[in-house]
Motif scaffolding. Structure first.
Motif, PDB file in Angstrom:
ATOM      1  N   ARG A 234      45.718  34.180  43.534  1.00  0.00           N
ATOM      2  CA  ARG A 234      45.932  35.494  42.919  1.00  0.00           C
ATOM      3  C   ARG A 234      47.436  35.751  42.697  1.00  0.00           C
ATOM      4  O   ARG A 234      47.837  36.261  41.651  1.00  0.00           O
ATOM      5  N   GLN A 248      43.150  43.525  41.552  1.00  0.00           N
ATOM      6  CA  GLN A 248      41.870  43.508  40.843  1.00  0.00           C
ATOM      7  C   GLN A 248      40.796  42.809  41.672  1.00  0.00           C
ATOM      8  O   GLN A 248      41.090  42.049  42.601  1.00  0.00           O
ATOM      9  N   THR A 249      39.555  43.067  41.270  1.00  0.00           N
ATOM     10  CA  THR A 249      38.440  42.330  41.867  1.00  0.00           C
ATOM     11  C   THR A 249      38.361  40.961  41.202  1.00  0.00           C
ATOM     12  O   THR A 249      38.980  40.715  40.160  1.00  0.00           O
ATOM     13  N   SER A 250      37.600  40.096  41.800  1.00  0.00           N
ATOM     14  CA  SER A 250      37.465  38.746  41.241  1.00  0.00           C
ATOM     15  C   SER A 250      36.846  38.787  39.852  1.00  0.00           C
ATOM     16  O   SER A 250      37.263  38.060  38.948  1.00  0.00           O
ATOM     17  N   SER A 251      35.841  39.634  39.674  1.00  0.00           N
ATOM     18  CA  SER A 251      35.176  39.712  38.366  1.00  0.00           C
ATOM     19  C   SER A 251      36.126  40.233  37.298  1.00  0.00           C
ATOM     20  O   SER A 251      36.088  39.787  36.136  1.00  0.00           O
ATOM     21  N   GLU A 252      36.999  41.188  37.651  1.00  0.00           N
ATOM     22  CA  GLU A 252      37.967  41.704  36.669  1.00  0.00           C
ATOM     23  C   GLU A 252      38.959  40.609  36.263  1.00  0.00           C
ATOM     24  O   GLU A 252      39.293  40.488  35.082  1.00  0.00           O
ATOM     25  N   SER A 277      34.919  33.454  43.711  1.00  0.00           N
ATOM     26  CA  SER A 277      33.562  33.902  44.075  1.00  0.00           C
ATOM     27  C   SER A 277      33.202  33.434  45.478  1.00  0.00           C
ATOM     28  O   SER A 277      32.657  34.202  46.291  1.00  0.00           O
ATOM     29  N   ASP A 280      35.047  35.474  48.073  1.00  0.00           N
ATOM     30  CA  ASP A 280      34.446  36.799  48.281  1.00  0.00           C
ATOM     31  C   ASP A 280      33.210  36.715  49.169  1.00  0.00           C
ATOM     32  O   ASP A 280      32.981  37.586  50.033  1.00  0.00           O
TER      33      ASP A 280
END
Length: 335
Positions: A234, A248-252, A277, A280
């Protein structure tokens, strides 16, 4: 009869002393650099004697005036010079003389006293003559006005103190203004320049090397292992692509890479998605990954950094080259 015999003995002794000193080849000389000067000008006079170095000589005592019309302005120290003949030396002394009376003036001879053992003698220079000329006055014009003082040109030496004073004053004024501005901004007066930031991939690869060396998952520190790997990736994304991946989140983050397909190819994007993923799941869902997943996560992190790193135009440093090239042996070590 006895008195006559005494005179004869004294004559023989004096003749022998004179002959002995003359055999020493002593020469004395007095000279001036000019024979004509204007009234008030100065003449340079030189006194010199050549003699054997072991012969004691006393220089003439120079008075302040040679006569009522010739004055001695300055006299130098006596200098000694070695001649080509190592047994002989030359002694010299220079004088500055002047005269404020016009006419022809005479400088009397100078006497050098010599002593060789118990024998005494002296040598005299010749007389010198010079002419002092007065200023010619045109009496046909009658009384004239006094001429004004001529202005001498200003030299650099004269103005240098003023130039230095101006520079110093300007420096003081500049420092005062700088200090006032610094006081208002409330920042350090002198700031050490920051070192240029390292490329993002250099930092990321160094962190991945550290994680691999620690062997966290082998010590049952699974959550810490995945946290450090994901945080490293990150941070790299944030520094490399200006994407706020740490916030941010992983999906973002994955969504941005899917929208901007020019950032990386599909295979590299899939590797990134696998890293984030799985991290998380381990951190938030208490998922226990397999051993192959642990190895594959670190290997995917290496590949993602190397596939997306920003190439530098200049030749990379040695440490950067070592970090950039992930050999097959390193990947085997991860497994």
């Amino acid at each position: 009869m006895k008195q006559s015999l005494l005179y004869v003995v004294l004559f023989v002794l004096l003749s022998g002393s004179i002959h002995t000193l003359q055999a020493q080849q002593v020469t004395v000389k007095a000279s001036i650099d000019s024979t004509h000067i204007l009234i008030g000008d100065q003449l340079k006079m030189l006194l010199e004697i050549e003699k054997p170095k072991d012969l004691n000589v006393q220089f003439p005592q120079i008075p302040d005036t040679f006569s009522s019309k010739i004055e001695v302005v300055n006299r130098s120290k006596i200098d000694t010079f070695k001649l080509d003949d190592k047994d002989r030396v030359r002694l010299t002394q220079s004088l500055l003389i002047t005269s404020f009376d016009s006419g022809r003036h005479q400088i009397p001879p100078f006497y050098f006293r010599m002593k060789n053992g118990q024998l005494l003698d002296s040598a005299a220079t010749r007389e010198l003559m010079f002419q002092v000329h007065g200023m010619k006055i045109d009496t046909t014009k009658g009384p004239v006005d006094i001429k004004t003082v001529y202005g001498a040109p200003v030299t650099l030496k004269e103005v240098m103190p003023y130039i230095l004073a101006i520079i110093l004053l300007a420096a003081i004024i500049f420092f005062i203004f700088y200090y006032i501005r610094w006081k208002k901004k409330n920042v350090p007066l002198f700031v050490k320049p920051e070192k240029p930031a390292e490329p993002a991939h250099i930092v990321a690869l160094r962190e991945l090397d550290r994680i691999k060396t620690q062997k966290l998952w082998q010590q049952e520190k699974i959550k810490q292992y995945y946290s450090e790997v994901s945080d490293t990736i990150r941070t790299y994304i944030q520094n490399r692509f200006d994407i706020p991946a740490m916030e941010q989140t992983s999906s973002e983050t994955i969504g941005i890479f899917k929208q901007q397909k020019n950032l990386c190819d599909e295979k590299t994007r899939d590797q990134l998605q696998h890293i984030l993923s799985l991290a998380d799941l381990v951190k938030f869902a208490k998922y226990t990954p397999l051993t192959d997943d642990n190895n594959l996560t670190l290997m995917n992190a290496y590949f993602f950094v190397n596939q997306t790193k920003k190439e530098e135009i200049k030749a990379p440093e040695k440490t950067a080259v070592v970090s950039q090239e992930v050999s097959a042996e390193e990947i085997k070590d991860v497994k």
